[in-house]
Scaffold this active site. Sequence first.
Site, short mmCIF file in Angstrom:
data_model
loop_
_atom_site.label_atom_id
_atom_site.label_comp_id
_atom_site.label_asym_id
_atom_site.label_seq_id
_atom_site.Cartn_x
_atom_site.Cartn_y
_atom_site.Cartn_z
N LYS A 14 0.86 -1.19 0.00
CA LYS A 14 0.00 0.00 0.00
C LYS A 14 0.89 1.23 0.00
CE LYS A 14 0.84 1.18 4.51
NZ LYS A 14 1.54 2.44 4.95
N GLY A 51 3.64 -1.59 4.18
CA GLY A 51 2.72 -2.54 4.78
C GLY A 51 3.00 -4.00 4.50
N GLY A 52 4.24 -4.36 4.20
CA GLY A 52 4.54 -5.74 3.81
C GLY A 52 4.10 -6.79 4.82
N GLY A 83 7.37 1.14 5.09
CA GLY A 83 6.19 1.99 5.08
C GLY A 83 5.16 1.60 4.05
N ASP A 105 -2.55 -1.52 10.43
CA ASP A 105 -2.71 -1.54 8.98
C ASP A 105 -3.39 -2.81 8.47
OD1 ASP A 105 -1.55 0.93 8.70
OD2 ASP A 105 0.38 0.18 7.96
#
Length: 289
Positions: free
Chosen positions: A13, A102-103, A100, A138
């Site tokens: 994302k 979202g992995g 940053g 997230d």
Amino acid sequence: MYEILRDCPAPAKLNLFLHIVGRRPNGYHELQTVFQLIDWADTLHFGRRDDGRIVHTNPLPGVPPETDLTVRAARLLQAHCGVRFGVEIAIEKRLPAGGGIGGGSSDAATTLLALNRMWQLDLPRAELQALALTLGADVPFFVFGRNAFAEGLGEELHAVDLPQRHFLVVNPRVHVATDKIFRDPLLTRDSKIVTMAFFLEHADKNVLGTDEIFRNDMQAAVTREYAEVAAVIDWFRTFTTARMTGSGASVFAAFDTKADAEAAYQRLPEHWLGQVTSSLAEHPLFAFA
């Protein structure tokens, strides 16, 4: 009964903007952001086990399997539903950690969605999102599976339709300590609250919106601490507008065509990680909930 689910994407994302609008008494920060799904992704494979064991077959270096978000997600779903089955999980990791984008959160969400299908649980999306929130702020977004205007801790989600865009995402190969940035005394914590309609109106022509209105409130704090992130932003400034996503370290710019994004990629210094990627309208596993 599904015994094997292979090639399950866990897409990244981007935060098109990220405002910190307040702080709760427990120390958690109130956010506003727009999440954009992109087609840069990890790939997960799942094999059903009949002995109830949750096995991560290729854990990441330095990450004990029991603390991996995919294992935690599988155990959470297993306990919530009283499932007698287990699962073997394998991950083809492409998304950089601490980037940053979202992995790890996306991997966890793909695990919840895939096991909802493999174990034939048929849990509704809202129930999966509630479980996902216990894994990280997230994770509910990736279960939600649509581009979203988000508020609260990031879990109050409202679907938005965003224009098709192509992005160049650049990671300077540094790992940002998110907790440290949130503790920064100079971090902006009182951004003006905006509405979803306001964002859509002002970001109509430029998907990032304007820096005068929309920005990443964590960017200034990160660039003070991490010169490499500042260097990426400065590099982008020579030819386009760019913004940090999440708590960093990745920075991205939007382009109308993939050819334009590819042309920018050709200018990238070799010591940075770059990826040309395109927007997604919904999560590839959206139908699994």
